[in-house]
Structures are given as structure tokens and as C-alpha cells.
Design an enzyme around this catalytic site. Structure first.
Site, PDB file in Angstrom:
ATOM      1  N   ILE A 149       6.130 -25.641 -45.839  1.00 49.07           N
ATOM      2  CA  ILE A 149       6.191 -27.217 -45.814  1.00 49.07           C
ATOM      3  C   ILE A 149       5.657 -28.035 -46.893  1.00 49.07           C
ATOM      4  O   ILE A 149       6.337 -28.874 -47.247  1.00 49.07           O
ATOM      5  CB  ILE A 149       5.719 -27.512 -44.223  1.00 49.07           C
ATOM      6  CG1 ILE A 149       6.672 -27.115 -43.077  1.00 49.07           C
ATOM      7  CG2 ILE A 149       5.574 -29.017 -44.058  1.00 49.07           C
ATOM      8  CD1 ILE A 149       5.853 -27.058 -41.682  1.00 49.07           C
TER       9      ILE A 149
ATOM     10  N   ASP B 148     -11.095 -24.044 -51.292  1.00 47.36           N
ATOM     11  CA  ASP B 148     -11.026 -23.787 -50.003  1.00 47.36           C
ATOM     12  C   ASP B 148     -11.295 -25.245 -49.262  1.00 47.36           C
ATOM     13  O   ASP B 148     -12.551 -25.815 -49.855  1.00 47.36           O
ATOM     14  CB  ASP B 148     -12.089 -22.679 -49.762  1.00 47.36           C
ATOM     15  CG  ASP B 148     -11.699 -22.396 -48.095  1.00 47.36           C
ATOM     16  OD1 ASP B 148     -11.546 -23.156 -47.274  1.00 47.36           O
ATOM     17  OD2 ASP B 148     -11.766 -21.055 -48.051  1.00 47.36           O
TER      18      ASP B 148
ATOM     19  N   ILE C 212      10.135 -24.864 -38.612  1.00 50.68           N
ATOM     20  CA  ILE C 212      10.572 -25.018 -39.746  1.00 50.68           C
ATOM     21  C   ILE C 212      11.056 -23.440 -40.532  1.00 50.68           C
ATOM     22  O   ILE C 212       9.960 -22.782 -40.606  1.00 50.68           O
ATOM     23  CB  ILE C 212       9.765 -25.571 -40.797  1.00 50.68           C
ATOM     24  CG1 ILE C 212       9.244 -27.193 -40.027  1.00 50.68           C
ATOM     25  CG2 ILE C 212      10.352 -26.064 -42.064  1.00 50.68           C
ATOM     26  CD1 ILE C 212      10.684 -27.877 -39.409  1.00 50.68           C
TER      27      ILE C 212
ATOM     28  N   LYS D 128     -12.168 -37.122 -47.371  1.00 45.61           N
ATOM     29  CA  LYS D 128     -13.192 -37.594 -47.993  1.00 45.61           C
ATOM     30  C   LYS D 128     -13.418 -37.326 -49.453  1.00 45.61           C
ATOM     31  O   LYS D 128     -14.105 -38.242 -50.316  1.00 45.61           O
ATOM     32  CB  LYS D 128     -14.491 -36.933 -47.128  1.00 45.61           C
ATOM     33  CG  LYS D 128     -15.987 -37.413 -47.341  1.00 45.61           C
ATOM     34  CD  LYS D 128     -16.264 -38.660 -46.891  1.00 45.61           C
ATOM     35  CE  LYS D 128     -17.700 -39.025 -47.227  1.00 45.61           C
ATOM     36  NZ  LYS D 128     -18.065 -40.533 -46.824  1.00 45.61           N
TER      37      LYS D 128
ATOM     38  N   SER E  52      -0.292 -32.500 -38.893  1.00 45.77           N
ATOM     39  CA  SER E  52      -0.781 -32.101 -37.698  1.00 45.77           C
ATOM     40  C   SER E  52       0.117 -30.892 -36.997  1.00 45.77           C
ATOM     41  O   SER E  52       0.785 -30.284 -37.784  1.00 45.77           O
ATOM     42  CB  SER E  52      -0.873 -33.235 -36.563  1.00 45.77           C
ATOM     43  OG  SER E  52      -1.607 -33.176 -35.382  1.00 45.77           O
TER      44      SER E  52
ATOM     45  N   LYS F 182      -5.946 -30.003 -34.259  1.00 48.35           N
ATOM     46  CA  LYS F 182      -5.122 -30.871 -34.372  1.00 48.35           C
ATOM     47  C   LYS F 182      -5.203 -32.252 -33.797  1.00 48.35           C
ATOM     48  O   LYS F 182      -4.984 -33.204 -34.225  1.00 48.35           O
ATOM     49  CB  LYS F 182      -3.703 -30.440 -34.513  1.00 48.35           C
ATOM     50  CG  LYS F 182      -3.566 -29.052 -35.404  1.00 48.35           C
ATOM     51  CD  LYS F 182      -3.585 -29.621 -36.916  1.00 48.35           C
ATOM     52  CE  LYS F 182      -2.854 -28.520 -37.659  1.00 48.35           C
ATOM     53  NZ  LYS F 182      -2.638 -28.768 -38.938  1.00 48.35           N
TER      54      LYS F 182
END
Ligand code: COA
Length: 280
Positions: A31, A76, A198, A136, A153, A169
Site C-alpha cells: 500500500i 527501523d 488490498i 516526532k 491505521s 492502531k
């Protein structure tokens, strides 16, 4: 530059994201790669970030060969310092971010009884803390006003064999909605997408590896089909475009209506695939 092969022509104007720069975590496949390709096809420079540098660079190369602007970097998302280093590389190449897309995720189907404390923690670390870390680390270089944060999500409902994922999530959803309030006056919009099943993704290849399971999954969707990466990319294009300029804190399901049926169809699919059954 053309869109993903085999997908419909874009509804959006070709220069929709011209001159913009997006950071896309987990962009090496599935995705998130579809979103990266679509953003690039609409004029956006994309930094693709993944754990595997080779995979991220290969995805970026594909976009460059198709006429777009892209860079592959590795980190990561559980490692904040590595994310900060990747942000420095990305912004040195293409400047500050207009879009930060937190797409990296980890998932496996397992019932609560069948997952260790470390297994649960691993998914929360990647999905929830990884989303926080991404936003962040990128935020000092995210344009304000005008910046967009978009997270990927999942589900938005309880789903058996996915407690670790839905718990993480749900945190992503509340982070999204809270940041939307905190950053509203800065002119940064913060939204999330909940993708349905998907086709053509690694996750779906694992969950629906044959025709029978594919048609079972498709049959569990009110619109009667699995989605394609372009369905998610279209929603992402809309959410980061000026057409959505009065929209923030939205958790948008793009799932053919599947979430309205609750977790049962997903549970039945997992059970049919034999997940969560004791061996021997
Ligand atoms: N069922 C139950 N537990 C599992 C599991 C499964 N199918 N797969 C992994 N785990 C557990 C491991 O046993 C380990 O726990 P332990 O130390 O108590 O044994 C823990 O999860 C961490 O596994 P590890 O393989 O060391 O983690 P990793 O950081 O290398 O990989 C994962 C993270 C597990 C999420 C892996 O599936 C992954 O990297 N996924 C990325 C791709 C992906 O999931 N894409 C789909 C996105 S929707």
C-alpha cells in the site's frame, strides 16, 4: 510519469503535488509503495524509508525510472536516532517535508493466547511507537503552515486474532486526533486511513494465497471486491490535497464498507486459513 501499471487513470490533476516532498515509511512495498508511486506521479518528490535499504532503494529506483523524484533510505521505525539520521538525509536531498506518511507496520494473525509478551510488544513498538517516532523525528522539518501528517491505521473495530494490532492502531487513531488539535493552529493537518483488504500486497498474499480464499475475502466486502493499492493512494492524494483543507483528525476507512460488518468476516477468514489452531 505513469501511474501504477494496471490501475485506472488518475482523477487528480497531474501537478497536484508538484514541488512537494513526502516522507513515506514502509514505502518499499504494498500500500505504501502504491501511495509513493501515486504521489510521485503527481509531481511529489518521495523519500521511501524502510528497514531494508536495498528494498527502499529498489522502490525509489523504479519511481526514478518512471520519471519521478525519489530517494531510498533505511531505518527501523523503532529506532528514533536512526529515524533522525534518515530525516537528515531526506531533507538534504529534497528539502523540508510537505507530507509525512507513517505507513510502516508489522502484523501476524494470532489469538491472545497464542502470542508472547514480546510478540505483543513487537507489534505495539512498530505500529504505535513507530508512528509516533516517525512523526516526532520528522516534525522539526515538516512545513508549517501547509504540512500534512497521514498515518495508516487498521480496522477501527475489534478483530479476533488481531488484538495486538487493533490495540496499537487504536493508539494511532488517538494520536492522530490529538495531534490534529495540537497542530491545527500551526496549519498542519493530521489524518489517517484505514485500508480494507488490498489485493497485490504482502499481507493479502499471506492471508489469501489461493483463488478460494481470495473470493472469500472479496465476498466479505459490501462492495464485493478487494481493493487495489490505487484505492488507498486516491484517498491519500485527496487527504493531502487542498481539496481537504478543512479536514483534520479524520480516520477514514477505505475498505468497501467492510468495517460496518464488524470483526466476524475477518475472523472467519483467519479461521479458514488455520491461524490460531494448536499444532499436533
Ligand atoms: N504468531 C505469534 N507470535 C509471533 C508470530 C506469529 N505469527 N510472528 C512473530 N511472533 C513473535 C515472535 O515469536 C517474537 O516473540 P518471542 O521473542 O517471544 O518468541 C516476537 O513476535 C518478535 O518476533 P521477531 O521475528 O523477532 O520480530 P521482528 O522485529 O523481526 O519482526 C514482525 C516483526 C514479527 C511484526 C514481522 O512479522 C515483520 O517484520 N513484519 C513486517 C512486515 C509486515 O508485517 N507487514 C504487514 C503489515 S500489515
Amino acid at each position: 510519469m505513469t501511474l501504477n501499471p494496471g490501475t485506472p487513470e488518475s482523477t487528480f490533476r497531474p501537478d497536484l503535488l508538484q514541488g512537494k516532498h513526502a516522507l513515506i515509511t514502509g514505502g518499499g512495498s504494498g500500500i505504501n509503495l502504491g501511495i509513493a508511486q501515486s504521489f510521485a506521479a503527481h509531481g511529489c518528490a518521495v523519500t521511501i524509508l524502510g528497514r531494508n535499504l536495498e528494498k527502499a532503494q529498489k522502490a525509489a529506483r523504479g519511481i526514478v525510472e518512471a520519471g519521478g523524484k525519489a530517494l531510498g533510505v533505511s531505518a527501523d521505525v523503532r529506532d528514533f536516532a536512526a529515524l533522525e539520521a534518515a530525516v537528515a538525509l531526506a531533507t538534504a536531498e529534497f528539502g523540508d517535508f510537505d507530507i509525512v506518511l507513517a505507513g510502516a507496520a508489522g502484523n501476524f494473525p494470532a489469538p491472545v493466547d497464542g502470542i508472547s509478551p514480546n510478540g505483543f510488544k513487537t507489534v505495539v513498538d512498530i505500529d504505535l511507537l513507530g508512528t509516533y517516532n516517525t512523526i516526532k523525528a520528522a516534525s522539526p522539518r515538516l512545513k508549517a503552515p501547509g504540512g500534512n501528517v497521514l498515518s495508516i491505521s487498521a480496522y477501527g473495530i475489534p478483530v479476533p486474532m488481531q488484538a495486538h494490532v487493533v490495540a496499537a492502531k487504536a493508539g494511532v487513531d488517538m494520536l492522530t486526533r490529538t495531534l490534529a488539535i495540537e497542530w491545527g493552529l500551526r496549519g498542519i493537518r493530521v489524518n489517517a486511513i484505514i485500508p480494507g483488504p488490498i489485493d497485490g500486497t504482502e499481507g493479502m498474499a499471506r492471508l489469501a494465497p489461493d483463488e478460494e480464499s481470495r473470493s472469500q475475502v472479496a465476498g466479505s466486502v459490501p462492495l464485493g471486491r478487494m481493493g487495489i493499492p490505487q484505492d488507498i493512494a486516491n484517498a491519500a492524494l485527496f487527504l493531502v490535497s487542498d481539496a481537504a483543507s478543512y479536514l483534520t483528525g479524520v480516520i477514514l476507512p477505505v475498505d468497501g464498507g467492510q468495517n460496518m460488518l464488524g470483526g466476524a468476516p475477518q475472523y472467519q477468514t483467519f479461521q479458514a486459513m488455520g491461524f490460531g489452531q494448536k499444532k499436533g
